[in-house]
Design an enzyme around this catalytic site. Structure first.
Site, PDB file in Angstrom:
ATOM      1  N   ASP A 113     -12.029  -8.573  61.279  1.00  0.00           N
ATOM      2  CA  ASP A 113     -11.228  -9.525  60.522  1.00  0.00           C
ATOM      3  C   ASP A 113     -12.162 -10.110  59.471  1.00  0.00           C
ATOM      4  OD1 ASP A 113      -8.966 -11.213  59.922  1.00  0.00           O
ATOM      5  OD2 ASP A 113     -10.066 -12.829  60.908  1.00  0.00           O
TER       6      ASP A 113
ATOM      7  N   ASP B 240     -11.792 -13.438  57.134  1.00  0.00           N
ATOM      8  CA  ASP B 240     -12.012 -14.882  57.083  1.00  0.00           C
ATOM      9  C   ASP B 240     -12.258 -15.429  58.490  1.00  0.00           C
ATOM     10  OD1 ASP B 240     -11.399 -14.530  54.389  1.00  0.00           O
ATOM     11  OD2 ASP B 240      -9.303 -15.086  54.662  1.00  0.00           O
TER      12      ASP B 240
END
Length: 190
Positions: free
Chosen positions: A15, A17
């Protein structure tokens, strides 16, 4: 022709952020990019262990009209450059979902199979890069990241964040990507 299982590659799906860069909410401006401590070194170890590094990120800000796909792609170039500038490796690929059902930009305001927790981005990456999902991992800071991995047949490790409780099937909950690396490298030796 489908590659044989022993010819498939391993990957760590990441992922974006909150795992690679600081999550300031709808991050898209290059000026807001801050690579998290330890990320370049952690990625370097994963790359040295033979893993592809694939970013999979929901970017509903596109559907919400907050920024464009060009902004997302520009941010990804800057993220790769920032990681490499700190002696980290090159990110092998980026997949992002610009969709959200309640978006205000008509072409992106749809229900899709790529928005996590759906596994579409991981499945597309596996097809493109010849990835053995059963020998791969996902590292994310939300339960939806882990769920997407599970739906694709990938082992999930969750980075602690303020985004709710850890997924009950995350094999490990860690404070950072750097803390996930030893578990990934040990598990891949088995």
């Amino acid at each position: 022709m489908v590659p044989q299982a022993n010819n498939l590659r391993r990957a760590v799906f990441l992922d974006r952020d909150g795992v690679l860069n600081a999550d300031k909410g709808y991050v898209f401006k290059v000026s807001d990019l801050m690579v998290l401590d330890g990320v370049p070194a952690a990625l370097k170890k994963l790359k040295a262990a033979g893993f592809l590094l694939i970013v999979v990120t929901n970017q509903s800000g596109v559907a919400r009209g907050l920024y464009t796909t060009s902004d997302v792609e520009r941010f990804h170039v800057a993220l790769t450059d920032a990681i490499e500038a700190k002696a980290g490796p090159h990110i092998d690929d980026y997949f992002y979902c610009p969709h959200h059902e309640s978006g205000s930009t008509a072409e992106f305001a749809i229900k899709c199979d790529c928005r996590k927790p759906e596994p579409g981005m991981l499945l597309a990456a596996a097809k493109k890069h010849g990835i053995d999902l059963s020998r791969s991992f996902i590292v994310g800071d939300k339960a939806d990241d882990i769920e997407a991995g599970l739906r694709a047949g990938v082992t999930g490790i969750q980075v602690q964040s303020s985004y709710g409780s850890p997924h009950p099937r995350a094999v490990q909950v860690v404070k950072s990507l750097a803390e996930a690396v030893p578990h990934i490298c040990k598990a891949q030796e088995v």
